[in-house]
Design a protein around this motif. Sequence first.
Motif, short mmCIF file in Angstrom:
data_model
loop_
_atom_site.label_atom_id
_atom_site.label_comp_id
_atom_site.label_asym_id
_atom_site.label_seq_id
_atom_site.Cartn_x
_atom_site.Cartn_y
_atom_site.Cartn_z
N GLU A 190 48.11 10.00 -20.33
CA GLU A 190 49.36 10.71 -20.63
C GLU A 190 49.94 11.32 -19.34
O GLU A 190 51.14 11.19 -19.07
CB GLU A 190 49.06 11.82 -21.65
N GLU A 191 49.06 11.95 -18.56
CA GLU A 191 49.51 12.61 -17.33
C GLU A 191 50.04 11.60 -16.30
O GLU A 191 51.03 11.84 -15.62
CB GLU A 191 48.36 13.41 -16.71
N ASN A 192 49.34 10.47 -16.21
CA ASN A 192 49.74 9.47 -15.21
C ASN A 192 50.78 8.48 -15.73
O ASN A 192 51.21 7.58 -15.01
CB ASN A 192 48.51 8.67 -14.73
N GLY A 193 51.12 8.64 -17.00
CA GLY A 193 52.09 7.73 -17.60
C GLY A 193 51.56 6.31 -17.75
O GLY A 193 52.34 5.35 -17.75
N THR A 194 50.24 6.19 -17.89
CA THR A 194 49.67 4.84 -17.97
C THR A 194 49.23 4.45 -19.38
O THR A 194 48.61 3.42 -19.58
CB THR A 194 48.45 4.72 -17.03
N PHE A 195 49.56 5.32 -20.35
CA PHE A 195 49.14 5.01 -21.73
C PHE A 195 49.75 3.69 -22.20
O PHE A 195 49.07 2.84 -22.77
CB PHE A 195 49.53 6.16 -22.67
N TYR A 196 51.07 3.53 -21.93
CA TYR A 196 51.74 2.30 -22.38
C TYR A 196 51.24 1.07 -21.60
O TYR A 196 51.19 -0.02 -22.15
CB TYR A 196 53.26 2.46 -22.28
N ALA A 197 50.83 1.31 -20.34
CA ALA A 197 50.27 0.20 -19.56
C ALA A 197 48.96 -0.26 -20.20
O ALA A 197 48.69 -1.47 -20.30
CB ALA A 197 50.03 0.66 -18.12
N LEU A 198 48.20 0.71 -20.65
CA LEU A 198 46.92 0.41 -21.30
C LEU A 198 47.14 -0.38 -22.60
O LEU A 198 46.45 -1.34 -22.91
CB LEU A 198 46.19 1.74 -21.59
N ILE A 199 48.16 0.06 -23.32
CA ILE A 199 48.46 -0.57 -24.60
C ILE A 199 49.09 -1.96 -24.40
O ILE A 199 48.84 -2.87 -25.18
CB ILE A 199 49.43 0.34 -25.42
N LEU A 200 49.90 -2.08 -23.33
CA LEU A 200 50.58 -3.37 -23.09
C LEU A 200 49.69 -4.42 -22.42
O LEU A 200 50.08 -5.57 -22.29
CB LEU A 200 51.84 -3.15 -22.24
N ALA A 201 48.52 -3.99 -21.97
CA ALA A 201 47.60 -4.94 -21.32
C ALA A 201 47.28 -6.10 -22.27
O ALA A 201 47.15 -5.88 -23.48
CB ALA A 201 46.32 -4.21 -20.93
N PRO A 202 47.22 -7.33 -21.74
CA PRO A 202 47.02 -8.49 -22.63
C PRO A 202 45.57 -8.59 -23.14
O PRO A 202 44.87 -9.58 -22.89
CB PRO A 202 47.39 -9.67 -21.75
N VAL A 203 45.14 -7.56 -23.79
CA VAL A 203 43.79 -7.56 -24.38
C VAL A 203 43.88 -7.05 -25.81
O VAL A 203 44.90 -6.48 -26.21
CB VAL A 203 42.83 -6.63 -23.58
N ASP A 204 42.81 -7.26 -26.54
CA ASP A 204 42.76 -6.80 -27.92
C ASP A 204 42.80 -5.26 -27.94
O ASP A 204 41.98 -4.61 -27.30
CB ASP A 204 41.46 -7.31 -28.57
N ARG A 205 43.76 -4.70 -28.70
CA ARG A 205 43.89 -3.24 -28.71
C ARG A 205 42.70 -2.56 -29.39
O ARG A 205 42.35 -1.43 -29.06
CB ARG A 205 45.18 -2.82 -29.39
N ALA A 206 42.11 -3.25 -30.33
CA ALA A 206 40.94 -2.68 -30.99
C ALA A 206 39.81 -2.45 -29.98
O ALA A 206 39.02 -1.52 -30.10
CB ALA A 206 40.45 -3.61 -32.10
N ALA A 207 39.77 -3.30 -28.94
CA ALA A 207 38.75 -3.15 -27.90
C ALA A 207 39.02 -1.89 -27.08
O ALA A 207 38.08 -1.18 -26.70
CB ALA A 207 38.75 -4.37 -26.99
N VAL A 208 40.30 -1.59 -26.85
CA VAL A 208 40.66 -0.35 -26.14
C VAL A 208 40.19 0.85 -26.97
O VAL A 208 39.56 1.79 -26.46
CB VAL A 208 42.20 -0.27 -25.92
N TYR A 209 40.47 0.76 -28.27
CA TYR A 209 40.06 1.84 -29.17
C TYR A 209 38.54 2.02 -29.15
O TYR A 209 38.03 3.14 -29.04
CB TYR A 209 40.55 1.54 -30.60
N LEU A 210 37.82 0.91 -29.25
CA LEU A 210 36.35 1.01 -29.31
C LEU A 210 35.76 1.51 -27.99
O LEU A 210 34.73 2.19 -28.00
CB LEU A 210 35.75 -0.34 -29.71
N GLY A 211 36.39 1.18 -26.87
CA GLY A 211 35.94 1.70 -25.58
C GLY A 211 36.05 3.22 -25.53
O GLY A 211 35.12 3.92 -25.14
N LYS A 212 37.20 3.72 -26.00
CA LYS A 212 37.43 5.17 -26.06
C LYS A 212 36.46 5.82 -27.06
O LYS A 212 35.95 6.92 -26.83
CB LYS A 212 38.88 5.46 -26.49
N PHE A 213 36.25 5.12 -28.17
CA PHE A 213 35.33 5.60 -29.20
C PHE A 213 33.92 5.77 -28.61
O PHE A 213 33.25 6.79 -28.82
CB PHE A 213 35.31 4.61 -30.37
#
Lengths: 224, 216
Positions: free
Chosen positions: A78-101
């Motif tokens: 949020e601070e670096n403004g990279t949240f949308y970059a993370l979401i727009l990355a060509p990877v499965d979003r569920a994997a992003v969620y599980l990494g954070k989890f």
Amino acid sequence: MTFLKVCFLIFVKDLKDEIRKKENILASLFFGLLSVVLFHFAVDSTEIDLSKDGSGLLWLIIIFAGTIFMQNLFKKEEENGTFYALILAPVDRAAVYLGKFAVSFLFLLILEFFLFALSFFFFNFPVLKSFFWLLLILCSINAGFSALGTLISSLTVNQKGSFILYPLLLYPLLFPLFIAAVSLTQRFIKAQLSFSEPWLRLVILFDIIFLTVSSLLFELITEE
Amino acid sequence: MKRKLVKWAIIFSIVAFVFNLTALLMVFGYAPAESQMGEAQKIFYYHVPCAFSSYLMLFVSFVFSLIFLIKKTEKYDIWAWAGAEVGLVFVICVLVSGTVWGKSAWGKWWVWEPRLTTFLIIFLIYFSYLLIRIFGKIDSKTPTIAAVLSIIGFLDVPLVNRAISWWGSVVHPKKVSLEFEMKLTLAVSLISVIILSLSLLLWRVIADERVKEKNG
């Protein structure tokens, strides 16, 4: 990139960042320590034996201290403004969620070990009875707690007043998990736990439902 | 579409009025008084239907929240919001009638009885839903947050119920044997409250659409 690799990379990235900065985990641990000391003065220790009846209070501290850590899960993006970059990355979003989890799961585990050790030190809380059962209780509760905590954290990113919103959204949903955590810890203290324990089944059901639903919802809410 | 909705809302309101009048006449004039609780037992004829209607409305909110997240169309969000709000009204009715029942049946205003406690927690979940709607009125992300809360909240309800049942003692009668007159009165009140909840849902949707139209 494979699903698991993405999970792992997100996990390592956040872990490295947290180890470097230490602000989230230190704040949570200090809050835990502060609360344990405060609880000594909050109850009449001649009337209430915290080594037997302190499991509810301990889980309250875990939920509050865990919130401090989890509501900041997406803070650096949020601070670096990279949240949308993370979401727009060509990877499965569920994997992003599980990494954070996985990150929140690990840090909750560290927090819980710290708090159980403190309770043992201050109140003679019988944590050394069976390490296996303690670990099983902590992991099963953490899975549900982290599943919902991570989802809500992603929802409140870039949101005005997210610090007010986060507990407002999360706490009402955690009721069954909290009740189960207290019951399981009480049974653990009395050495009455077994694999046929209905509370354990309820927690596992909670974990399965909310981990699945949360990873699906994460994909839907980040589609915008 | 809106004209059609208004037509249905008027029809449902008239039918709800007729049914509720009949139900009230039956509750106080036809159904016999229960031997132990006397007249106070008659709260039951509205307590149970309110509980049923609240579940129905929260289910409506759950379904429309899910559709909203998939399709991202505002009209589904309006229905989801309306369902949650009307559901919350009925949850409050259950809590109020439950406390009155508790006072006459068990001598206390509040007893930590599993089903009533479940409704207290449902109230907390959906009250937070309402707060989020109020706080984030103009925020574009609020409908998404609210939809997630509605979905997770609805899935949480059976688990809350199970947890509370195991935690506390059971005070609610497991099985209630009712006389024929009582069953018939309950059936009529059940239908009347369900129709009332549907009419409230429609009026709530119409009101929201009118506000949206006015604001352009």
